[in-house]
Design a protein around this motif. Structure first.
Motif, PDB file in Angstrom:
ATOM      1  N   ASN A  25      -9.561  -2.953  -9.012  1.00 23.48           N
ATOM      2  CA  ASN A  25      -8.547  -3.823  -8.191  1.00 23.48           C
ATOM      3  C   ASN A  25      -7.172  -3.354  -8.447  1.00 23.48           C
ATOM      4  OD1 ASN A  25      -8.391  -5.663  -6.335  1.00 23.48           O
ATOM      5  ND2 ASN A  25      -7.715  -7.225  -7.685  1.00 23.48           N
ATOM      6  N   LEU A  26      -6.881  -1.952  -8.341  1.00 22.49           N
ATOM      7  CA  LEU A  26      -5.681  -1.186  -8.378  1.00 22.49           C
ATOM      8  C   LEU A  26      -5.296  -0.678  -7.169  1.00 22.49           C
ATOM      9  CD1 LEU A  26      -6.119   0.164 -12.016  1.00 22.49           C
ATOM     10  CD2 LEU A  26      -4.788  -1.633 -11.254  1.00 22.49           C
ATOM     11  N   THR A  27      -4.206  -0.535  -6.673  1.00 24.59           N
ATOM     12  CA  THR A  27      -3.633   0.592  -5.828  1.00 24.59           C
ATOM     13  C   THR A  27      -3.622   1.855  -6.186  1.00 24.59           C
ATOM     14  OG1 THR A  27      -1.417  -0.207  -5.825  1.00 24.59           O
ATOM     15  CG2 THR A  27      -2.754  -1.701  -4.661  1.00 24.59           C
ATOM     16  N   GLN A  28      -3.603   2.919  -5.298  1.00 26.25           N
ATOM     17  CA  GLN A  28      -3.051   4.132  -5.721  1.00 26.25           C
ATOM     18  C   GLN A  28      -1.743   4.200  -6.268  1.00 26.25           C
ATOM     19  OE1 GLN A  28      -3.333   6.645  -2.321  1.00 26.25           O
ATOM     20  NE2 GLN A  28      -5.488   6.824  -2.574  1.00 26.25           N
ATOM     21  N   GLU A  29      -0.781   3.508  -6.110  1.00 27.16           N
ATOM     22  CA  GLU A  29       0.440   3.200  -6.557  1.00 27.16           C
ATOM     23  C   GLU A  29       0.509   2.939  -8.157  1.00 27.16           C
ATOM     24  OE1 GLU A  29      -0.216   1.689  -3.639  1.00 27.16           O
ATOM     25  OE2 GLU A  29       0.736   3.249  -2.065  1.00 27.16           O
ATOM     26  N   LEU A  35      -0.098   6.425 -14.752  1.00 28.53           N
ATOM     27  CA  LEU A  35      -0.405   8.046 -15.341  1.00 28.53           C
ATOM     28  C   LEU A  35       1.024   8.703 -15.361  1.00 28.53           C
ATOM     29  CD1 LEU A  35      -3.608   8.703 -13.432  1.00 28.53           C
ATOM     30  CD2 LEU A  35      -3.412   8.004 -15.843  1.00 28.53           C
ATOM     31  N   GLY A  36       2.138   7.962 -14.386  1.00 25.57           N
ATOM     32  CA  GLY A  36       3.480   8.854 -14.366  1.00 25.57           C
ATOM     33  C   GLY A  36       3.374  10.019 -13.622  1.00 25.57           C
ATOM     34  N   ILE A  37       2.474   9.754 -12.329  1.00 27.39           N
ATOM     35  CA  ILE A  37       2.450  11.003 -11.404  1.00 27.39           C
ATOM     36  C   ILE A  37       2.817  10.252 -10.136  1.00 27.39           C
ATOM     37  CG2 ILE A  37       0.803  12.416 -12.774  1.00 27.39           C
ATOM     38  CD1 ILE A  37      -1.382  11.249 -10.948  1.00 27.39           C
ATOM     39  N   GLY A  38       2.798  11.330  -9.016  1.00 26.77           N
ATOM     40  CA  GLY A  38       3.050  10.348  -7.780  1.00 26.77           C
ATOM     41  C   GLY A  38       1.710  10.042  -7.020  1.00 26.77           C
ATOM     42  N   GLN A  39       2.129   8.783  -6.278  1.00 26.83           N
ATOM     43  CA  GLN A  39       0.724   8.339  -5.418  1.00 26.83           C
ATOM     44  C   GLN A  39       0.031   9.517  -4.773  1.00 26.83           C
ATOM     45  OE1 GLN A  39       1.243   7.748  -1.817  1.00 26.83           O
ATOM     46  NE2 GLN A  39      -1.070   7.161  -1.801  1.00 26.83           N
ATOM     47  N   GLU A  40       0.770  10.523  -4.259  1.00 27.69           N
ATOM     48  CA  GLU A  40       0.224  11.377  -3.264  1.00 27.69           C
ATOM     49  C   GLU A  40      -0.796  12.126  -4.122  1.00 27.69           C
ATOM     50  OE1 GLU A  40      -0.779  13.826  -0.216  1.00 27.69           O
ATOM     51  OE2 GLU A  40      -0.038  12.004  -0.160  1.00 27.69           O
TER      52      GLU A  40
END
Length: 119
Positions: A25-29, A35-40
């Motif tokens: 139940n998590l979003t990509q964001e 993780l300290g990375i970008g959503q892309e």
């Protein structure tokens, strides 16, 4: 590792990552932030455009609160790995729902089997 043309394996891994994210139940964001990375980057992994390293898969498993092997077996086309993935899915159901699913699966599998030919 990045690929311009996703392979069946990279798409399967991406699908498993996306599935585990949905279960958590998590979003990509939210995953990207943890993780300290970008959503892309998460999007590229889920689409199979970028293949995560083993270290990144381990980090994703930690975020999703699952075992690393669960991410890999869900992406596998090996029969025993697929059976493990099904067991994980069925294990989250109530007893009544498991019984219902088993009955449905029997009917569905029988419909998919080739019909015997008479000679």
């Amino acid at each position: 590792m990045s690929t311009d043309n996703p392979t069946p394996l990279s798409r399967s891994i991406g699908k498993a990552i996306a599935n585990r994210r949905a279960i958590a139940n998590l979003t990509q964001e939210q995953v990207a932030e943890r993780l300290g990375i970008g959503q892309e980057a998460i999007s590229r992994m889920e689409r199979g455009v970028a293949i995560p390293t083993v270290a990144r898969l381990a980090e994703l498993a930690d975020v999703y609160k699952c075992n690393l092997d669960q991410l890999l077996t869900e992406a596998s086309d090996r029969e025993d790995d697929q059976a493990k993935a099904i067991l994980t899915i069925v294990g989250r159901l109530s007893n009544a729902d498991r019984l219902l699913l088993i009955e449905w699966l029997k009917v569905f599998a029988n419909r998919l089997l080739p019909s015997p030919t008479s000679t």
